[in-house]
Design an enzyme around this catalytic site. Structure first.
Site, PDB file in Angstrom:
ATOM      1  CB  ILE A  26      -0.976   0.026   1.193  1.00 47.99           C
ATOM      2  CG1 ILE A  26      -0.227  -0.101   2.528  1.00 47.99           C
ATOM      3  CG2 ILE A  26      -2.026  -1.075   1.048  1.00 47.99           C
ATOM      4  CD1 ILE A  26      -1.128   0.013   3.755  1.00 47.99           C
ATOM      5  N   GLY A  27       2.158   1.146   0.067  1.00 46.51           N
ATOM      6  CA  GLY A  27       2.971   2.344   0.069  1.00 46.51           C
ATOM      7  C   GLY A  27       4.443   2.050  -0.128  1.00 46.51           C
ATOM      8  CG  MET A  31      10.908   6.518   6.734  1.00 50.60           C
ATOM      9  SD  MET A  31      12.499   6.833   7.508  1.00 50.60           S
ATOM     10  CE  MET A  31      12.438   5.680   8.868  1.00 50.60           C
ATOM     11  CE  LYS A  49       6.560   3.486   7.728  1.00 50.28           C
ATOM     12  NZ  LYS A  49       6.659   4.198   6.441  1.00 50.28           N
ATOM     13  CG  ASP A 143       9.043  13.425   6.936  1.00 49.68           C
ATOM     14  OD1 ASP A 143       9.086  14.536   6.365  1.00 49.68           O
ATOM     15  OD2 ASP A 143       9.044  12.347   6.315  1.00 49.68           O
TER      16      ASP A 143
END
Length: 205
Positions: A26-27, A31, A49, A143
């Site tokens: 999904i991303g 990072m 992640k 961020d």
């Protein structure tokens, strides 16, 4: 060098760390990669992640990162994506987080264009609240940007990646390859110049 900057991609249907069934990617950001996964032990969906290898080369840095994640886990608020755990499997370091179905503020702006006063205030007030909660726990995001702000179907804003940006912020590996940590368009001058800073950089962003 290019090989060092590649994060191991997980495959749809793969059982990761003996527990998480990968449902979809999904991303993909600075990072690492983000996936939607099913937690087979507890049931329900989570976001995973995986971190880029160059971020976790220094054992001392990893320990400091764990400390930051412990702080981030203490943030329990409707406007913050909850961080669950930090782990490592076969050399791949990863975070598990609350999965939120929605769109980022970046996607909203790209789709609708300039936002009106009412939605802007709704987003900004929720973001300000999330920063108060995080800063009270001693956590600086580092961020804040539209890409890290999620909106669910009911319009509730959730800020992603509290505690995560510190890893890149302290990584000598990134400095060595000439990468600027953060997003220049939203960075305070003292952060961009690698000077000392505090929670006010989040407010600037």
């Amino acid at each position: 060098l290019l090989e060092r900057l590649v994060t191991t991609r997980l495959k749809t249907g793969e059982l990761f760390a003996g527990r998480f069934e990968i449902l979809e990617e999904i991303g993909n950001g600075g990072m690492g990669m983000v996936y939607r996964a099913l937690d087979r032990e507890l049931g329900g969906q989570v976001a995973i992640k995986t971190l880029r290898p160059e971020l976790v080369q220094d054992p001392g840095l990893v320990e400091r990162f764990k400390t930051e994640i412990r702080l981030a886990r203490q943030i329990s608020d409707k406007n913050v994506v909850r961080t669950h755990d930090f782990g490592e499997k076969d050399g791949v370091y990863f975070l598990t987080m609350e999965y939120v179905e929605g769109i980022t503020v970046r996607e909203l702006i790209d789709t609708r264009g300039k936002l009106g006063v009412a939605p802007t205030l709704a987003i900004a007030s929720q973001l300000a609240h999330s920063l108060v909660v995080a800063h009270e726990q001693g956590v600086i995001h580092r961020d804040i940007k539209p890409q890290n702000l999620l909106l669910d179907a009911s319009g509730v804003l959730k800020v992603m990646d509290f505690g995560v940006a510190r890893l890149a912020d302290q990584s000598s590996q990134l400095t060595e390859v000439g990468m600027l940590v953060g997003t220049p368009s939203y960075m305070a001058p003292e952060q961009m110049m690698s000077e000392s800073f505090d929670h006010r950089i989040d407010l600037y962003a």
